[in-house]
Design a protein around this motif. Structure first.
Motif, mmCIF file in Angstrom:
data_model
loop_
_atom_site.group_PDB
_atom_site.id
_atom_site.type_symbol
_atom_site.label_atom_id
_atom_site.label_comp_id
_atom_site.label_asym_id
_atom_site.label_seq_id
_atom_site.Cartn_x
_atom_site.Cartn_y
_atom_site.Cartn_z
ATOM 1 N N TYR A 31 0.788 -1.229 0.000
ATOM 2 C CA TYR A 31 0.000 0.000 0.000
ATOM 3 C C TYR A 31 0.827 1.290 0.000
ATOM 4 O O TYR A 31 0.432 2.267 -0.662
ATOM 5 C CB TYR A 31 -1.004 0.006 1.160
ATOM 6 N N PRO A 32 1.984 1.382 0.699
ATOM 7 C CA PRO A 32 2.675 2.680 0.684
ATOM 8 C C PRO A 32 3.089 3.123 -0.724
ATOM 9 O O PRO A 32 2.869 4.275 -1.118
ATOM 10 C CB PRO A 32 3.893 2.446 1.586
ATOM 11 N N ALA A 33 3.673 2.214 -1.507
ATOM 12 C CA ALA A 33 4.098 2.569 -2.862
ATOM 13 C C ALA A 33 2.909 2.830 -3.769
ATOM 14 O O ALA A 33 2.939 3.745 -4.613
ATOM 15 C CB ALA A 33 4.969 1.462 -3.440
ATOM 16 N N ILE A 52 -4.024 0.174 11.802
ATOM 17 C CA ILE A 52 -2.933 1.150 11.861
ATOM 18 C C ILE A 52 -3.428 2.570 11.645
ATOM 19 O O ILE A 52 -2.661 3.453 11.229
ATOM 20 C CB ILE A 52 -1.834 0.806 10.834
ATOM 21 N N ALA A 53 -4.685 2.850 11.953
ATOM 22 C CA ALA A 53 -5.283 4.137 11.607
ATOM 23 C C ALA A 53 -4.481 5.349 12.084
ATOM 24 O O ALA A 53 -4.228 6.268 11.286
ATOM 25 C CB ALA A 53 -6.716 4.205 12.122
ATOM 26 N N PRO A 54 -4.044 5.428 13.347
ATOM 27 C CA PRO A 54 -3.341 6.654 13.763
ATOM 28 C C PRO A 54 -2.042 6.919 13.008
ATOM 29 O O PRO A 54 -1.873 8.014 12.442
ATOM 30 C CB PRO A 54 -3.134 6.432 15.265
ATOM 31 N N PRO A 55 -1.096 5.965 12.920
ATOM 32 C CA PRO A 55 0.092 6.277 12.124
ATOM 33 C C PRO A 55 -0.209 6.416 10.631
ATOM 34 O O PRO A 55 0.423 7.232 9.941
ATOM 35 C CB PRO A 55 1.039 5.112 12.399
ATOM 36 N N ALA A 56 -1.160 5.659 10.106
ATOM 37 C CA ALA A 56 -1.517 5.792 8.689
ATOM 38 C C ALA A 56 -2.049 7.188 8.401
ATOM 39 O O ALA A 56 -1.741 7.777 7.356
ATOM 40 C CB ALA A 56 -2.539 4.737 8.298
ATOM 41 N N ALA A 57 -2.848 7.723 9.317
ATOM 42 C CA ALA A 57 -3.349 9.085 9.140
ATOM 43 C C ALA A 57 -2.200 10.085 9.130
ATOM 44 O O ALA A 57 -2.182 11.024 8.323
ATOM 45 C CB ALA A 57 -4.344 9.424 10.252
ATOM 46 N N ALA A 58 -1.230 9.899 10.016
ATOM 47 C CA ALA A 58 -0.071 10.801 10.038
ATOM 48 C C ALA A 58 0.710 10.708 8.736
ATOM 49 O O ALA A 58 1.185 11.721 8.195
ATOM 50 C CB ALA A 58 0.823 10.458 11.228
ATOM 51 N N GLU A 104 8.811 7.276 6.127
ATOM 52 C CA GLU A 104 9.309 6.933 7.459
ATOM 53 C C GLU A 104 8.200 6.417 8.368
ATOM 54 O O GLU A 104 8.397 5.459 9.118
ATOM 55 C CB GLU A 104 9.974 8.160 8.087
ATOM 56 N N ILE A 105 7.031 7.035 8.301
ATOM 57 C CA ILE A 105 5.925 6.610 9.164
ATOM 58 C C ILE A 105 5.367 5.271 8.705
ATOM 59 O O ILE A 105 5.096 4.377 9.519
ATOM 60 C CB ILE A 105 4.823 7.683 9.191
#
Length: 375
Positions: A246-248, A268-274, A289-290
């Motif tokens: 998903y990140p790429a 992973i909602a909180p770090p994914a939102a960041a 990085e996140i």
């Protein structure tokens, strides 16, 4: 004390998740839905084959948690145990309640799971789909036309898929999201869309572009998704359901990007939102990085057999304090081994998805005792 003995040895929680605990506004550069799980009523008979009994307060509170971090909610999808414990009576009520309380975007799954397991005529498949489409429309959510086990068992060729989906799209009074779920998520969907699935999907979308908001693709194949994304008509979104890459895929390339409709986003909602807010701001290094430490977690959660990923999602929700127990409808809490879940704890801490280290440690310690690990 935040040190716990897990099945593979001692572990000390870092407290990293506290950095991502603050809710925030939605995203500007990507559309992102989190596919939400359901919280079982721990005092009910949620054994295999029993009607699903939910803790409605906890189930809806989790959706408000997702909305508060800026995500849309993808309701009643496979993450919510469609076809693995959540019967259609409970599904219909879930969609009604979630849509009524929606504090942000909401889409909801349309399938044929009110029919008995096994084969069904194409006419029965059409009627079952139409019934659920009407239920979602009345509730006020955007429909997601999910893959149907019954259609997979009955369809003879691509024309059957085009006929059934064409009927549904003509009935829809607004744009819908199509859905392509691979057999690693549900073995009963092998061969979906016929012998040339890409041709079927592109023909369907091309004939009904005005009715298709996008297509959610969960095949765990990054190159395939990128190729399909580049072939979609202008204005039709590809919602990645690839919980490995998903990140790429969300970051994209010079030719475009994927939006997201992901089961892992529930965990992973909180770090994914960041990460998504960093992308909005053009901070690609911050985005990378996140997201980087969430990928080993996601790959573990969705490891083979992939269809038991729901067990890990619920286990993480319990550790993070979103529910008071680790019990699932259909008894699915037995779907992963103690060693798998022990590794999940380590990866979740590294990914920053546990906002309260003391609570997570207390619950991990209690769970470890129940699986025979002395503390």
């Amino acid at each position: 004390m935040t040190t716990v003995v897990l099945p593979d040895g001692p572990f000390t929680f870092s407290g990293k998740g506290a950095a991502y605990a603050t809710p925030g506004a939605g995203f500007t550069s990507r559309v992102a839905y989190a596919a939400a799980h359901v919280v079982a009523d721990p005092g009910a008979d949620n054994t295999p084959g029993a009607p699903a009994a939910l803790d409605w307060d906890a189930t809806l509170a989790f959706r408000h948690h997702l909305w508060s971090h800026g995500f849309g909610v993808a309701e009643a999808m496979d993450t919510a145990q469609r076809g693995m414990g959540l019967d259609y009576a409970a599904t219909r009520e879930l969609i009604r309640r979630s849509a009524r309380e929606a504090a942000g975007p909401i889409v909801a799954g349309v399938a044929t799971d009110q029919l008995p397991p096994g084969t069904a005529s194409l006419d029965k498949v059409r009627k079952a789909y139409a019934e659920q489409l009407a239920d979602v429309r009345v509730a006020g959510a955007t429909p997601v036309l999910m893959c149907s086990r019954h259609l997979a068992a009955t369809a003879r060729d691509q024309d059957d898929y085009l006929d059934v989906y064409g009927d549904l799209l003509r009935q829809a009074d607004g744009p819908v999201v199509l859905h392509w779920l691979g057999e690693m998520f549900d073995p009963a969907l092998a061969g979906y869309w016929g012998p040339d699935p890409v041709a079927t999907v592109l023909e369907l979308i091309g004939a009904h572009t005005a009715k298709v908001d996008g297509i959610k693709v969960s095949l765990l194949d990054e190159a395939f998704e990128v190729d399909l994304r580049r072939r979609l008509p202008a204005g039709v979104r590809l919602y990645t359901g690839d919980d490995f890459n998903y990140p790429a895929l969300i970051k994209g390339d010079e030719a475009g990007y994927s939006d997201a409709l992901l089961g892992i986003f529930a965990a992973i909602a909180p770090p994914a939102a960041a990460a998504l807010r960093a992308l909005d701001a053009g901070d690609l290094s911050g985005y990378d990085e996140i997201f980087a430490p969430t990928v080993p977690l996601a790959r573990h959660v969705f490891g083979t057999p992939t269809f038991y990923y729901k067990t890990g999602i619920v286990f993480l929700a319990w550790l993070a304090g979103h529910q008071t127990h680790f019990t699932m409808v259909g008894g699915l809490q037995s779907g992963r081994s103690p060693r798998h879940l022990g590794t999940l704890i380590r990866l979740a801490d590294a990914a920053g998805v546990l906002p309260d280290a003391d609570l997570a440690a207390s619950r991990a310690r209690a769970w470890s005792i129940t699986v025979g690990v002395p503390q």
